[in-house]
Design a protein around this motif. Structure first.
Motif, PDB file in Angstrom:
ATOM      1  N   ALA A  34       0.830  -1.034  -0.124  1.00 24.69           N
ATOM      2  CA  ALA A  34       0.070   0.018   0.088  1.00 24.69           C
ATOM      3  C   ALA A  34       0.865   1.158   0.066  1.00 24.69           C
ATOM      4  O   ALA A  34       0.432   2.286  -0.528  1.00 24.69           O
ATOM      5  N   ILE A  35       1.868   1.371   0.692  1.00 28.17           N
ATOM      6  CA  ILE A  35       2.908   2.434   0.743  1.00 28.17           C
ATOM      7  C   ILE A  35       3.782   2.664  -0.528  1.00 28.17           C
ATOM      8  O   ILE A  35       4.011   3.784  -0.790  1.00 28.17           O
ATOM      9  N   THR A  36       3.907   1.632  -1.213  1.00 31.75           N
ATOM     10  CA  THR A  36       4.935   1.755  -2.355  1.00 31.75           C
ATOM     11  C   THR A  36       4.395   2.558  -3.373  1.00 31.75           C
ATOM     12  O   THR A  36       4.963   3.443  -3.883  1.00 31.75           O
ATOM     13  N   PRO A  37       2.917   2.589  -3.872  1.00 29.26           N
ATOM     14  CA  PRO A  37       2.465   3.348  -5.122  1.00 29.26           C
ATOM     15  C   PRO A  37       2.576   4.834  -4.508  1.00 29.26           C
ATOM     16  O   PRO A  37       2.608   5.946  -5.247  1.00 29.26           O
ATOM     17  N   ALA A  38       2.233   5.143  -3.109  1.00 30.56           N
ATOM     18  CA  ALA A  38       2.049   6.435  -2.580  1.00 30.56           C
ATOM     19  C   ALA A  38       3.380   6.980  -2.641  1.00 30.56           C
ATOM     20  O   ALA A  38       3.722   8.167  -2.986  1.00 30.56           O
ATOM     21  N   ARG A  39       4.607   6.394  -2.355  1.00 29.28           N
ATOM     22  CA  ARG A  39       6.053   6.934  -2.471  1.00 29.28           C
ATOM     23  C   ARG A  39       6.203   7.178  -3.908  1.00 29.28           C
ATOM     24  O   ARG A  39       6.703   8.354  -4.011  1.00 29.28           O
ATOM     25  N   LEU A  40       5.689   6.081  -4.890  1.00 34.17           N
ATOM     26  CA  LEU A  40       6.203   6.725  -6.202  1.00 34.17           C
ATOM     27  C   LEU A  40       5.332   7.868  -6.789  1.00 34.17           C
ATOM     28  O   LEU A  40       5.901   8.662  -7.633  1.00 34.17           O
ATOM     29  N   ALA A  41       4.057   7.945  -6.277  1.00 37.61           N
ATOM     30  CA  ALA A  41       3.373   9.090  -6.788  1.00 37.61           C
ATOM     31  C   ALA A  41       3.838  10.387  -6.063  1.00 37.61           C
ATOM     32  O   ALA A  41       4.275  11.453  -6.933  1.00 37.61           O
ATOM     33  N   LYS A  42       4.454  10.216  -4.836  1.00 39.72           N
ATOM     34  CA  LYS A  42       4.922  11.497  -4.166  1.00 39.72           C
ATOM     35  C   LYS A  42       6.325  11.940  -4.908  1.00 39.72           C
ATOM     36  O   LYS A  42       6.374  13.026  -5.287  1.00 39.72           O
ATOM     37  N   ARG A  43       7.163  11.014  -5.480  1.00 40.12           N
ATOM     38  CA  ARG A  43       8.365  11.209  -6.183  1.00 40.12           C
ATOM     39  C   ARG A  43       7.970  11.956  -7.435  1.00 40.12           C
ATOM     40  O   ARG A  43       8.800  12.850  -7.906  1.00 40.12           O
TER      41      ARG A  43
END
Length: 604
Positions: free
Chosen positions: A574-583
């Protein structure tokens, strides 16, 4: 039958042909004994020098006609060209005609009698010497103290000595031998002599560097002069020797207890022969000093203290100007000695070092603060406009300053700095010397035992009202090394080595000077306490590291456990897509800023 050999040497019989006492005799040419003998002997007097004395003593008696009485023939030959007459064979060869004005037996009576002649014993030898003395003549006699300080501190018992200098004719239980000063006076009175003066000899009877009037020593128990004199004589007289305890400390304690005369290693008595039966001794005698002490570098001579109507005053036995024998020391880098300064009054008061040690032992912080602040204020009052101290004040440590009420004064003003020194450095040097003595001497004090010598110096400076830094203390140590090197004539390499040794002084080190078993034991106890403290600190550190390592292991195990659980994996997805979107958002924002900047440049 009397045999004449070389004209000045007479062999009346009883001579010891293969025996010599001179190698065991200590130098006396520039010592207090020679100075006192030269003052006692008037010009042109007929003098009998009974027993072995240093040949240079005859040079000090060149103004008189000297006859030497010896028991060893080699000694008679060695002194034949220095004396008017030499008698070899013991006191039996002396005529009973009372021809001598002064008899000097400053080596005692044990070394006068020969084993090759008739045994006279101590009383018989005294009677023979008195018979050779004219009515009204003077006898200068030395008596060793069987309970003297030198025997109390000796590591080896006196009765085990087997060298030639320890050999005597009579045993120690000879009833005629006086065992103390009172008995000596009785023996002299019985022989027709009146003891006019008595001097206590320190630190050893055969090598006295300080002679102090016995009456003044018993009366002035709080004298800073006597304190410094006895301490200096005993500290220097046992250097390199193994002793049971510190002789300097014992001598000072005996002074304060009024027993310095009783514990003196030897006594030097000046007695006058009566002019007839029932008639007291008469005649004038030169003024006798209160004390005589040999200090400092060679060539300075003996420093005397005389009792004047206005009080005690300094007097140099052989004063030298800065262009005389003291000139080599005057050209040194840091300090020199000027005996010409010893012409004024001797200041009264207690020695500052003794007062500070007493305050430390009693944990009297208020008293220590008052003494140190008074000392610091006195130093500041002597400084010049630039804050520097010159002359004797620049070297006035706590061991050369006396205190009387609120007044501070330099005891011996002959030690002088060649160049002015900064006031803080002078104070730090004095406090560093005291701190080193306090810690290495094993004295109890009111501060923590973990302080090193520079740290205690800074603490003492705080009591004195000054904030001393480590840099100031380091400069003070360098100054101490330079002053010591100048006063002892050390070259540059030895001075550098000395500075390193001073910086390396630790509280666990034994004090310099005699190798005292008592102080070595105290140093061992301090080292054991320090090792115990370091061991406890090491164990605490190991326990702390072990506990931290265990905590890290538990944390690592927890992380490993959590990283393998289902919830951890779901959360990671769940956290990995959010990190990619933030980057991606950050990258787009940077590109937009860059494009906006480009448009502005084109519009301009």
């Amino acid at each position: 039958m009397t045999i004449e050999t070389a004209p000045p040497v007479v062999l009346p019989g009883g001579e010891m042909l293969a025996w010599s006492d001179l190698p065991a005799v200590r130098p006396a040419a520039g010592g207090p004994l020679a100075a006192l003998a030269a003052r006692v002997v008037p010009a042109g007097a007929r003098v009998l020098l009974a027993g072995p004395h240093d040949p240079a003593l005859l040079d000090r008696l060149a103004h008189a006609e000297v006859t030497c009485l010896l028991r060893g023939y080699p000694d008679g030959v060695a002194l034949a060209d220095r004396a008017a007459r030499v008698v070899v064979g013991g006191p039996a060869g002396l005529p009973d005609d009372g021809r001598y004005d002064v008899v000097v037996a400053a080596a005692g009576l044990d070394a006068v009698e020969s084993v090759e002649g008739d045994r006279l014993g101590w009383a018989g030898v005294l009677a023979r010497l008195v018979a050779a003395l004219r009515p009204g003549g003077d006898l200068l006699l030395r008596l060793d103290n069987p309970l003297g300080l030198h025997r109390l501190v000796a590591a080896a018992p006196w009765y085990a000595a087997r060298e030639d200098s320890a050999w005597t004719v009579d045993g120690v239980l000879d009833a005629a031998y006086p065992a103390n000063l009172d008995r000596l006076r009785e023996r002299l009175a019985g022989a027709g002599l009146h003891a006019d003066a008595c001097f206590a000899a320190y630190p050893r009877p055969d090598a006295a560097t300080a002679l102090v009037d016995a009456a003044a020593l018993a009366r002035r128990t709080d004298s800073g002069l006597f304190d410094a004199m006895l301490h200096g004589a005993c500290a220097g007289g046992f250097v390199g020797r193994e002793v049971l305890r510190d002789p300097a400390r014992l001598a000072v304690d005996a002074l304060h207890a009024g027993r310095a005369t009783d514990l003196a290693p030897g006594w030097l008595v000046l007695a006058r022969k009566a002019t007839g039966p029932g008639r007291p001794a008469a005649g004038d005698r030169a003024e006798l000093p209160v004390a005589l002490v040999q200090t400092g570098p060679p060539g300075v001579g003996v420093v005397e203290v005389v009792d004047a109507p206005e009080g005690w005053r300094w007097r140099a036995d052989r004063p030298t100007e800065r262009g005389g024998p003291a000139a080599p020391y005057a050209t040194r880098e840091a300090a020199y000695r000027d005996p010409a300064a010893l012409t004024g009054p001797v200041p009264d008061g207690r020695l500052l070092r003794t007062l500070l040690l007493d305050g430390c032992l009693r944990r009297d912080l208020d008293g220590l603060r008052r003494l140190l602040r008074g000392y610091a204020a006195w130093l500041a009052g002597q400084a010049g406009p630039d804050g520097r101290l010159a002359g004797a004040v620049a070297l006035a440590g706590v061991d050369n300053v006396v205190v009387a009420g609120d007044r501070y004064a330099v005891l011996d003003p002959s030690w002088r700095a060649a160049e002015p020194l900064p006031g803080p450095v002078v104070l730090a040097r004095a406090l560093w010397r005291f701190a080193a003595e306090l810690l290495t001497g094993g004295y109890a004090h009111p501060w923590t035992s973990t302080l090193d010598v520079p740290g205690l110096t800074i603490v003492l400076g705080g009591l004195a009202g000054h904030d001393l830094s480590r840099a100031t203390v380091d400069a003070a140590v360098e100054t101490e090394a330079a002053v010591t090197a100048a006063l002892h004539g050390l070259d540059t390499d030895r001075r550098v080595a000395l500075a390193g040794e001073l910086r390396a002084v630790e509280p666990t080190d034994p004090p310099p000077g005699p190798r005292s078993y008592q102080q070595l034991r105290e140093a061992w106890l301090r080292q054991r306490e320090e090792l115990t403290r370091l061991g406890a600190l090491l164990r605490w550190t190991e326990e702390l590291l072990t506990s931290r390592e265990r905590a890290l292991r538990r944390a690592d195990a927890t992380i490993q456990l959590l990283s393998g659980s289902l919830s951890y994996r779901v959360g990671r997805l769940a956290i990995t897509p959010a990190r990619l979107a933030k980057r991606g958002a950050r990258a787009a924002k940077r590109r937009a800023r860059a494009a906006l900047g480009t448009r502005r440049e084109e519009q301009q």
